[in-house]
Design an enzyme around this catalytic site. Structure first.
Site, PDB file in Angstrom:
ATOM      1  N   GLU A  35       0.873  -1.165   0.000  1.00  0.00           N
ATOM      2  CA  GLU A  35       0.000   0.000   0.000  1.00  0.00           C
ATOM      3  C   GLU A  35       0.915   1.222   0.000  1.00  0.00           C
ATOM      4  O   GLU A  35       1.823   1.304   0.833  1.00  0.00           O
ATOM      5  CB  GLU A  35      -0.878   0.003   1.260  1.00  0.00           C
ATOM      6  CG  GLU A  35      -1.850   1.157   1.214  1.00  0.00           C
ATOM      7  CD  GLU A  35      -2.726   1.312   2.444  1.00  0.00           C
ATOM      8  OE1 GLU A  35      -2.728   0.415   3.307  1.00  0.00           O
ATOM      9  OE2 GLU A  35      -3.394   2.358   2.522  1.00  0.00           O
ATOM     10  N   ARG A 260       5.418 -12.839   9.566  1.00  0.00           N
ATOM     11  CA  ARG A 260       6.064 -11.534   9.393  1.00  0.00           C
ATOM     12  C   ARG A 260       7.449 -11.565  10.013  1.00  0.00           C
ATOM     13  O   ARG A 260       7.648 -12.150  11.072  1.00  0.00           O
ATOM     14  CB  ARG A 260       5.345 -10.449  10.196  1.00  0.00           C
ATOM     15  CG  ARG A 260       4.014 -10.055   9.820  1.00  0.00           C
ATOM     16  CD  ARG A 260       3.485  -9.030  10.825  1.00  0.00           C
ATOM     17  NE  ARG A 260       3.982  -7.696  10.538  1.00  0.00           N
ATOM     18  CZ  ARG A 260       3.457  -6.924   9.597  1.00  0.00           C
ATOM     19  NH1 ARG A 260       2.462  -7.336   8.871  1.00  0.00           N
ATOM     20  NH2 ARG A 260       3.954  -5.724   9.396  1.00  0.00           N
ATOM     21  N   LYS A 270       4.744   0.565   9.386  1.00  0.00           N
ATOM     22  CA  LYS A 270       4.811   1.837   8.649  1.00  0.00           C
ATOM     23  C   LYS A 270       4.224   2.989   9.457  1.00  0.00           C
ATOM     24  O   LYS A 270       4.714   4.099   9.400  1.00  0.00           O
ATOM     25  CB  LYS A 270       4.037   1.704   7.334  1.00  0.00           C
ATOM     26  CG  LYS A 270       4.883   1.181   6.204  1.00  0.00           C
ATOM     27  CD  LYS A 270       4.120   1.255   4.898  1.00  0.00           C
ATOM     28  CE  LYS A 270       3.407  -0.040   4.625  1.00  0.00           C
ATOM     29  NZ  LYS A 270       2.590  -0.051   3.425  1.00  0.00           N
TER      30      LYS A 270
HETATM   31  P1  ATP Z   1       2.722  -2.128   7.863  1.00  0.00           P
HETATM   32  O1  ATP Z   1       2.015  -2.871   8.948  1.00  0.00           O
HETATM   33  O2  ATP Z   1       4.131  -1.775   8.153  1.00  0.00           O
HETATM   34  O3  ATP Z   1       1.932  -0.995   7.290  1.00  0.00           O
HETATM   35  P2  ATP Z   1       1.679  -3.706   5.795  1.00  0.00           P
HETATM   36  O4  ATP Z   1       1.596  -5.171   5.862  1.00  0.00           O
HETATM   37  O5  ATP Z   1       0.420  -2.972   6.010  1.00  0.00           O
HETATM   38  O6  ATP Z   1       2.845  -3.218   6.719  1.00  0.00           O
HETATM   39  P3  ATP Z   1       1.816  -3.489   2.977  1.00  0.00           P
HETATM   40  O7  ATP Z   1       2.207  -2.331   2.176  1.00  0.00           O
HETATM   41  O8  ATP Z   1       0.395  -3.922   2.960  1.00  0.00           O
HETATM   42  O9  ATP Z   1       2.283  -3.195   4.442  1.00  0.00           O
HETATM   43  O10 ATP Z   1       2.761  -4.735   2.671  1.00  0.00           O
HETATM   44  C1  ATP Z   1       3.073  -5.195   1.397  1.00  0.00           C
HETATM   45  C2  ATP Z   1       3.481  -6.642   1.498  1.00  0.00           C
HETATM   46  O11 ATP Z   1       4.588  -6.785   2.375  1.00  0.00           O
HETATM   47  C3  ATP Z   1       2.346  -7.473   2.053  1.00  0.00           C
HETATM   48  O12 ATP Z   1       2.259  -8.654   1.288  1.00  0.00           O
HETATM   49  C4  ATP Z   1       2.776  -7.761   3.466  1.00  0.00           C
HETATM   50  O13 ATP Z   1       2.256  -8.979   3.891  1.00  0.00           O
HETATM   51  C5  ATP Z   1       4.296  -7.761   3.353  1.00  0.00           C
HETATM   52  N1  ATP Z   1       4.896  -7.379   4.635  1.00  0.00           N
HETATM   53  C6  ATP Z   1       4.654  -6.264   5.354  1.00  0.00           C
HETATM   54  N2  ATP Z   1       5.333  -6.261   6.514  1.00  0.00           N
HETATM   55  C7  ATP Z   1       6.041  -7.422   6.537  1.00  0.00           C
HETATM   56  C8  ATP Z   1       6.934  -8.024   7.478  1.00  0.00           C
HETATM   57  N3  ATP Z   1       7.238  -7.417   8.616  1.00  0.00           N
HETATM   58  N4  ATP Z   1       7.476  -9.221   7.161  1.00  0.00           N
HETATM   59  C9  ATP Z   1       7.183  -9.821   6.005  1.00  0.00           C
HETATM   60  N5  ATP Z   1       6.347  -9.315   5.084  1.00  0.00           N
HETATM   61  C10 ATP Z   1       5.772  -8.129   5.335  1.00  0.00           C
HETATM   62 MG    MG Z   2      -1.157  -3.910   4.681  1.00  0.00          MG
END
Ligand code: ATP
Ligand code: MG
Length: 557
Positions: A35, A260, A270
């Site tokens: 995102e 994760r 984020k």
């Molecule tokens: P945040 O919680 O930091 O906002 P998010 O999961 O909402 O992270 P996205 O932009 O939706 O962020 O993530 C893009 C991809 O990266 C998704 O497939 C998510 O599952 C993966 N991802 C995000 N954080 C991690 C992590 N800590 N370890 C492994 N994969 C991750």
């Molecule tokens: Mg997300």
């Protein structure tokens, strides 16, 4: 990149190999779906290496897709940074997509669902909806609007789209099961009214589709075969499946979850990283102390080092909390082979060589990397005054001290042995300089009558200056976002910021520093790996960031 560079056999590889073997797919398509609401962090790096790595290993394709369904938090700046980070990590996406490009299609699918009696326009307020939803142990209640006629739903939904109703006054919900044991299936909302400009569609829409609905259908539209996400989406999978099965989706993707990555002494959220930026606890998303990809890049981490780290953390469903040492170890391992070496003196101490004689002193040609001649060489030559590291001299040496002491000897790296005869101090007792003598018969050979064990780095008095930034952990505790106070509540992670996470000094360095482009990686002998700053480095003011020390000094503290 070779296949060996990616995580070894793990359960997702097993599934893919099975799917290819039994002909379910001829080739695979994965995607990395951020995102665009912030910069990517180390957790995303893991996900990038996984998705692009699988496409690489199995000769498939990996798309980059921006899941941009929350216009208030998204921006083009984030899109730009994400593309830059993925490319910098060494990956080339097959297609670039935005979920927002599918808004028209998603809208049509929603009308189809209404026509099939599988979606309805609801008018419960957010609070009411929460009450009606029930709990894990208590079934939900059906909304009084749940059984509207198709025609009325269609009319209301079209009027939602055309802007007849205020924000938040109506939603479109799937008609699934208010008694489901899975809360995500209790008539999830798939559209909401929200008058916010979107970074790509501007003001075209005042209704926006929700994440789960959008994500599943975006995967289906792109013919993604293996949709890989983190474990918190496991309970969303039944909804994902419901969505792709109940519309005329162009393909039937499957979702797989892995755990994760979390890094100790760091943060992988984020939202929290955004807070550090907006409240100016760091200089920006790319502050070298940040666990963002752009921050780590500026710190001097390398794409190959990060990929090695991602391979080592592996892919599984069990908890994946790793120590910073695993990350730093991977970075060191890459830089060890790829970074040339020079000498720098971070905290200079003046040394005068009292028996210096021009004719007796010879220079030595020294390669910049001991195993790789391609990095070239330079001549190092002693001058009547030199600088050594303050830490390499002790008036009262602790036991086992192998460096310079009064009356003791030490070898200057790539040069002669010197002996300290006298310490000169100012009126306050601070050391100003050392008076030393050089043994002229020790260049490239050891004296026969005695052993001199210590070797220290040094620079001649003509050495230019450089700005050097030394970094420490950004946080003082392992899990800054998981510390509870006496009241049992989580404490604010900001409380655990390390006040000494950056030190900026003026150091001395070899002249080659003035000729380097930004982002040049070097080992400063005995001190660590450093990189010329991506933005602040210049010929006039060479500026280095310490990437990592040579050994793990953190554990000993
Ligand atoms: P945040 O919680 O930091 O906002 P998010 O999961 O909402 O992270 P996205 O932009 O939706 O962020 O993530 C893009 C991809 O990266 C998704 O497939 C998510 O599952 C993966 N991802 C995000 N954080 C991690 C992590 N800590 N370890 C492994 N994969 C991750
Ligand atoms: Mg997300």
């Amino acid at each position: 990149m070779t296949n060996e560079e990616f995580a070894d056999n793990h359960f997702i590889r097993t599934i893919i190999e099975e799917d290819l073997k039994n002909g379910k797919y001829q080739s695979i398509i994965t995607r990395f779906p951020p995102e665009p609401n912030g910069y990517l962090h180390i957790g995303h790096a893991k996900s990038i290496c996984l998705n692009f790595g699988l496409a690489h290993i199995y000769g498939g394709r990996c798309n980059l897709r921006f899941d941009d369904t929350n216009p208030e938090k998204e921006s083009d700046e984030y899109v730009r940074s994400i593309k830059e980070d993925v490319a910098w990590l060494g990956f080339q996406w097959h297609e670039e997509h935005f979920a927002s490009d599918y808004f028209d299609m998603l809208y049509q699918f929603a009308e189809d669902l209404i026509n099939a009696g599988k979606a309805y326009v609801d008018e419960l307020t957010a609070d009411e909806m929460r009450d009606y939803r029930g709990t894990l142990t208590l079934a939900g209640k059906e909304s009084p609007y749940r059984n509207r006629e198709v025609a009325e739903n269609l009319d209301l939904f079209r009027r939602m789209k055309s802007g007849e109703f205020p924000d938040g006054s109506k939603t479109l919900r799937l008609k699934i099961d208010m008694a489901s044991g899975n809360l995500n299936l209790r008539d999830p909302v798939i559209y909401r009214i929200r008058r916010v400009s979107h970074h790509r569609t501007g003001d075209k829409w005042c209704i926006y589709p929700m994440y789960d609905y959008t994500h599943a259908l975006s995967d289906a539209i792109e013919h993604i075969t293996h949709s890989i996400c983190t474990l918190e989406f496991e309970a969303h999978r039944p909804l994902y499946d419901w969505v792709v099965e109940n519309v005329a989706a162009p393909s039937r993707p499957h979702q797989y979850e892995f755990s994760r990555l979390e890094l100790l002494y760091s943060i992988t959220s984020k939202r929290k990283l955004n807070q550090l930026v907006t409240q100016k606890f760091v200089s920006g998303w790319d502050d070298p102390r940040m666990p963002t990809i752009s921050g780590m890049r500026r710190r001097g981490y390398t794409p190959a080092g990060l990929r090695l780290f991602a391979k080592r953390v592996g892919v599984s469903k069990s908890e994946n909390v790793v120590d910073m040492e695993l990350l730093e170890g991977a970075i060191r391992e890459d830089l060890q082979a790829t970074a040339p070496r020079l000498m720098a003196v971070l905290k200079p101490l003046r040394v005068e060589i009292t028996n210096f004689q021009d004719g007796e002193i010879q220079g030595k040609t020294v390669p910049f990397h001991p195993e790789n001649a391609e990095f070239g060489e330079r001549e190092l030559k002693l001058s009547p005054t030199i600088y050594i590291e303050q830490d390499d001299f002790e008036e009262i040496p602790p036991k086992g001290f192998k460096r310079l002491t009064v009356g003791g000897e030490v070898r200057l790296r790539h040069s002669y042995i010197i002996k300290c005869n006298e310490v000169v101090k100012d009126e306050n007792g601070n050391i100003i300089k050392l008076l030393c003598t050089v043994d002229f018969d020790t260049l490239g050979k050891n004296p026969e009558d005695r052993k001199v064990k210590g070797v220290i780095h040094w620079l001649p008095e003509t050495a230019p200056q450089a700005t050097v930034r030394l970094y420490d952990r950004l946080f003082t505790v392992e899990r800054p976002d998981a510390v509870r106070g006496e009241d049992g509540e989580y404490r604010d992670f900001i409380e655990f910021l390390n006040p000494n996470s950056i030190e900026e000094i003026t150091a001395l360095i070899e002249p080659i520093a003035q000729t380097l482009p930004p982002e040049s990686h070097w080992q400063f002998e005995r001190l660590g790996y450093f990189v010329t700053d991506r933005y602040d480095h210049s010929a006039n003011n060479p500026t280095f960031n310490r990437t990592v020390t040579l050994r793990d000094t953190w554990q000993k503290k």
